[in-house]
Design a protein around this motif. Sequence first.
Motif, PDB file in Angstrom:
ATOM      1  N   GLN A 139      25.688  44.406 -71.425  1.00  0.00           N
ATOM      2  CA  GLN A 139      24.690  43.691 -70.637  1.00  0.00           C
ATOM      3  C   GLN A 139      24.059  44.620 -69.591  1.00  0.00           C
ATOM      4  OE1 GLN A 139      23.314  40.995 -71.383  1.00  0.00           O
ATOM      5  NE2 GLN A 139      24.712  40.522 -73.057  1.00  0.00           N
ATOM      6  N   THR A 140      22.951  44.161 -69.023  1.00  0.00           N
ATOM      7  CA  THR A 140      22.126  45.008 -68.160  1.00  0.00           C
ATOM      8  C   THR A 140      22.146  44.497 -66.727  1.00  0.00           C
ATOM      9  OG1 THR A 140      20.671  45.298 -70.071  1.00  0.00           O
ATOM     10  CG2 THR A 140      19.856  46.082 -67.939  1.00  0.00           C
ATOM     11  N   PHE A 190      24.864  41.092 -62.842  1.00  0.00           N
ATOM     12  CA  PHE A 190      24.443  40.820 -64.216  1.00  0.00           C
ATOM     13  C   PHE A 190      23.934  39.379 -64.332  1.00  0.00           C
ATOM     14  CE2 PHE A 190      27.305  44.344 -64.386  1.00  0.00           C
ATOM     15  CZ  PHE A 190      26.793  45.177 -65.382  1.00  0.00           C
ATOM     16  N   HIS A 194      21.967  51.602 -74.606  1.00  0.00           N
ATOM     17  CA  HIS A 194      22.257  50.167 -74.616  1.00  0.00           C
ATOM     18  C   HIS A 194      23.747  49.863 -74.713  1.00  0.00           C
ATOM     19  CE1 HIS A 194      23.152  49.384 -78.973  1.00  0.00           C
ATOM     20  NE2 HIS A 194      22.535  50.537 -79.098  1.00  0.00           N
ATOM     21  N   VAL A 205      19.100  47.972 -63.073  1.00  0.00           N
ATOM     22  CA  VAL A 205      18.357  48.570 -64.189  1.00  0.00           C
ATOM     23  C   VAL A 205      17.143  47.714 -64.536  1.00  0.00           C
ATOM     24  CG1 VAL A 205      18.503  49.276 -66.610  1.00  0.00           C
ATOM     25  CG2 VAL A 205      20.439  49.686 -65.072  1.00  0.00           C
ATOM     26  N   ILE A 206      17.311  46.400 -64.512  1.00  0.00           N
ATOM     27  CA  ILE A 206      16.183  45.500 -64.783  1.00  0.00           C
ATOM     28  C   ILE A 206      15.065  45.735 -63.775  1.00  0.00           C
ATOM     29  CG2 ILE A 206      15.476  43.071 -64.832  1.00  0.00           C
ATOM     30  CD1 ILE A 206      18.363  42.418 -65.770  1.00  0.00           C
ATOM     31  N   ALA A 227      20.751  53.379 -65.376  1.00  0.00           N
ATOM     32  CA  ALA A 227      22.024  52.841 -65.854  1.00  0.00           C
ATOM     33  C   ALA A 227      23.166  53.815 -65.584  1.00  0.00           C
ATOM     34  CB  ALA A 227      21.925  52.540 -67.347  1.00  0.00           C
ATOM     35  N   THR A 259      26.268  45.830 -77.862  1.00  0.00           N
ATOM     36  CA  THR A 259      25.313  46.071 -76.779  1.00  0.00           C
ATOM     37  C   THR A 259      25.906  45.536 -75.490  1.00  0.00           C
ATOM     38  OG1 THR A 259      23.310  45.997 -78.153  1.00  0.00           O
ATOM     39  CG2 THR A 259      23.051  45.442 -75.848  1.00  0.00           C
ATOM     40  N   ALA A 291      14.993  54.052 -67.319  1.00  0.00           N
ATOM     41  CA  ALA A 291      16.033  53.046 -67.135  1.00  0.00           C
ATOM     42  C   ALA A 291      17.406  53.572 -67.560  1.00  0.00           C
ATOM     43  CB  ALA A 291      15.687  51.784 -67.918  1.00  0.00           C
ATOM     44  N   CYS A 349      24.998  49.865 -70.280  1.00  0.00           N
ATOM     45  CA  CYS A 349      24.244  49.103 -69.281  1.00  0.00           C
ATOM     46  C   CYS A 349      22.755  49.453 -69.229  1.00  0.00           C
ATOM     47  CB  CYS A 349      24.850  49.270 -67.885  1.00  0.00           C
ATOM     48  SG  CYS A 349      26.512  48.610 -67.743  1.00  0.00           S
ATOM     49  N   GLY A 350      22.265  50.183 -70.200  1.00  0.00           N
ATOM     50  CA  GLY A 350      20.854  50.523 -70.245  1.00  0.00           C
ATOM     51  C   GLY A 350      20.102  49.697 -71.269  1.00  0.00           C
ATOM     52  N   PRO A 351      18.820  50.013 -71.493  1.00  0.00           N
ATOM     53  CA  PRO A 351      18.008  49.261 -72.447  1.00  0.00           C
ATOM     54  C   PRO A 351      18.223  49.740 -73.877  1.00  0.00           C
ATOM     55  CG  PRO A 351      16.679  50.956 -71.414  1.00  0.00           C
ATOM     56  CD  PRO A 351      18.045  51.020 -70.758  1.00  0.00           C
TER      57      PRO A 351
END
Length: 405
Positions: free
Chosen positions: A34-35, A12, A224, A39-40, A288, A32, A284, A227-229
């Motif tokens: 974090q990602t 992360f 979100h 995934v990024i 995740a 929310t 994404a 761990c996703g958008p």
Amino acid sequence: MPFNVEEIRKDFPILSRKVNGNPLVYFDNAATSQTPKQVIETIVDYYSNYNANIHRGVHSLSQEATDAYELARQKIQKHFNAEYTHEIILTSGTTHSINLVANGFSSILKVGDEIIVSALEHHSNIVPWQMLCEKTGATLKVIPMNDEGELVISEYDKLLSDKTRLVFVNHISNALGTINPIEDIIKKARQAGAAVLIDGAQACPHIKPDVQELDVDFYVASAHKMCGPTGVGMLYGKEAWLKQLPPYQGGGEMITEVTFKKTTYADLPHKFEAGTPNVCGGIAFGAAIDYMNTIGFDAIANYEKELLDYATQRLLEIEGLKIYGTSPKKTSVISFNLKGIHPYDVGTILDKMGIAVRTGHHCAQPIMDYFKIPGTVRASLSFYNTNKEIDLLVEGVKKAKRMLS
């Protein structure tokens, strides 16, 4: 693989930054999560290599994007154990999913019908049903809560009747962390002949729901939180219900044939997916889910229980601190207040120390009204948090108390 929080934290990037000159301590995971870089990288890969509209093109980029998007749907189906892939509708998030179902039932409910929600709901699982009742003449009833932040199931039993058409309950309270007995709630609703929607937004980061085992009619979630958008989520619906409900929106993709005399609708899932979707977000979301399953939800649950127990113990050492939501069945969310101090002021001081918490009513105002408070400070913990960060939170709350008392 053994659970190693320090190795997980390396996934992360944001956890290495500073806020107001201090290392970031992120305790706002219920809002929310974090990602991770995995995934990024999926997001970057999409926009770098095969950004295209899906389902409509014969060119290679479109076909690649379509394959990746539909593969993500399959991952979501497998994760939640839906019977069919077409029972997974990709939406913009939990709120969109709930409104989609509410809109569909507006053509089914009539005056005299009753629907049930709980006192622990997020506003997104209250307001759409109020709007539905105003539109149809149905009556909204509420399962009450007790001082521990639990639903009073004996009162739920009394609310159920042959007039009950729908029951809507969250799996886990976003404001208190209470894990609701949804298995019992679903079973009793089924015996009354009512359909059930479970808001799983707060549950899915912590546990792995099995929609077939639950025998639930609808289950909703947001990427979100896990761990996703942002901007993407899912609605699971039993095939029979999804076929019965009318489309939520009209446009491209959700049609079979359009003339100025008549339009025929596409088969599931496209019937509910009008317009260009959040293609990258959907892909994404699948990434995740892969990431969290690699860590393992049993390992996540066990570690987060340790965090919850430690944080609860440490915070209760502070004189004048009260925790709201004391059910023995809860996840890693702690809502608290310091006697005589507004939660917003506490949150502001914590932010100066790099500690991110949420303050206010958390879109659950009826809960705050029950406790007769304006809101709480909410520290929501995730599997990438540590005891050391909890110690920093405790010191920050102590500092806030000294400054504001």
